[in-house]
Design a protein around this motif. Structure first.
Motif, PDB file in Angstrom:
ATOM      1  N   THR A 131      52.456  18.688  67.069  1.00 21.06           N
ATOM      2  CA  THR A 131      53.049  19.523  67.961  1.00 21.06           C
ATOM      3  C   THR A 131      54.524  19.831  67.626  1.00 21.06           C
ATOM      4  N   PRO A 132      55.345  18.848  67.701  1.00 21.04           N
ATOM      5  CA  PRO A 132      56.737  19.243  67.256  1.00 21.04           C
ATOM      6  C   PRO A 132      56.856  20.140  65.915  1.00 21.04           C
ATOM      7  N   PHE A 133      56.204  19.826  64.920  1.00 17.63           N
ATOM      8  CA  PHE A 133      56.313  20.591  63.750  1.00 17.63           C
ATOM      9  C   PHE A 133      55.514  21.933  63.669  1.00 17.63           C
TER      10      PHE A 133
ATOM     11  N   LEU B 228      55.230  23.838  66.248  1.00 14.98           N
ATOM     12  CA  LEU B 228      55.788  24.794  67.216  1.00 14.98           C
ATOM     13  C   LEU B 228      57.258  25.083  66.551  1.00 14.98           C
ATOM     14  N   SER B 229      57.703  24.320  65.743  1.00 15.54           N
ATOM     15  CA  SER B 229      58.981  24.548  65.282  1.00 15.54           C
ATOM     16  C   SER B 229      59.292  25.405  63.939  1.00 15.54           C
TER      17      SER B 229
END
Length: 289
Positions: free
Chosen positions: A191-193, A195-196
């Motif tokens: 998720t962090p990757f 969405l970034s």
């Protein structure tokens, strides 16, 4: 087991691995077109989880099993494998990527010997060594191996660890529950990757490829679960090598990528290793290998 049953199982596995290769072909089209591999991986896990959730029939109390460190570590390995193989597909022919990727069974083989005290037969050892030789011919270490091939090997190493963790968890939970664990945990990890990174432009064809990549992978893995219900893992596992046939054909048809003579020899050895393992496992006469 009758010839008809064997053909039915082999056909099911071939459909499964072909669906996975179709998903990775779409992934290669995306990454080669500039879409970030992590975004493709993130979408694959999320869409796969949403698509397979109704089929998995997960009960709420079963989710507690996902706190098991072995389940989490297994999901981490397959997440790293998917991200690495998508990175490799960005620059490398799809057949070569899968050829290098099949270092995975050797890793699983070695880990099982070290940690589970398994004692494979001499025939199994020779055939696995033959398959590893095939991987070396595809990878060509020390002879201009590219960064993409490095990521393909890394994907294979992570996949081998994933196979080993799957063996550790065999019988501890339902196959569909285990499949959902990697999709749900992988979605959270990425998720962090996901969405970034920059999202692709509002391009219908790109979003269609993203969906097809995810659904192809999800459907293929689900059909593999079905195949493992039809027969022992010892029969299904060698048949997965047929993925190289699909990868080679799609690589030629979609990208015009013909393996060079050395890589083609390596791919042939890997397939022969898989079929030989199948013959040895089922006690079939050598001529059928």
């Amino acid at each position: 087991m009758s010839a008809f049953e064997l053909c039915r199982i082999a056909g099911t596995v071939f459909i499964a691995v072909t669906l996975i290769v179709i998903g990775d072909t779409c992934g290669k089209l995306l990454t080669a077109g500039g879409v970030n591999p992590f975004l493709v991986a993130f979408s694959r896990f999320v869409i796969g989880a949403l698509a397979l959730w109704p089929l998995a029939r997960i009960r709420f109390h079963e989710l507690a099993a996902y706190k098991d460190w072995r389940v989490i570590l297994r999901a981490i390995f397959i997440t790293c494998a998917i991200c690495s193989i998508l990175t490799a597909l960005k620059t490398e022919p799809i057949a070569n990527v899968f050829g290098a990727f099949f270092v995975g069974p050797l890793i699983s083989f070695v880990l099982a010997i070290i940690f589970l005290s398994e004692r494979p037969s001499r025939t199994q050892s020779v055939l696995l060594g033959l398959g590893f030789l095939g991987v070396l011919l595809v990878v060509k270490p020390g002879f201009g191996a590219s960064t993409g091939i490095f990521f393909a090997v890394l994907a294979g190493v992570c996949y081998g660890c994933y196979l080993f963790m799957t063996k550790l968890l065999a019988g501890a939970m339902r196959p569909s529950l285990l499949l959902m664990s990697q999709l749900l945990i992988g979605s959270i990890l990425l998720t962090p990757f996901g969405l970034s990174v920059d999202m692709p432009e509002q391009n219908t064809s790109l979003w269609l490829l993203i969906v097809l990549s995810a659904l192809g992978s999800a459907a293929g893995n689900y059909v593999l679960v079905v195949a493992n219900k039809m027969a022992d893992a010892s029969l299904v596992a060698p048949l997965v090598y047929s993925k190289l046939i699909s990868a080679t054909v799609l690589g030629i048809l979609v990208f015009g990528d013909w393996p060079d003579s050395v890589a083609l020899l390596g791919l042939t050895l890997i397939i022969f290793s898989g079929l030989g393992s199948l013959a040895a496992t089922r006690g079939m006469p050598a001529r059928y290998a």
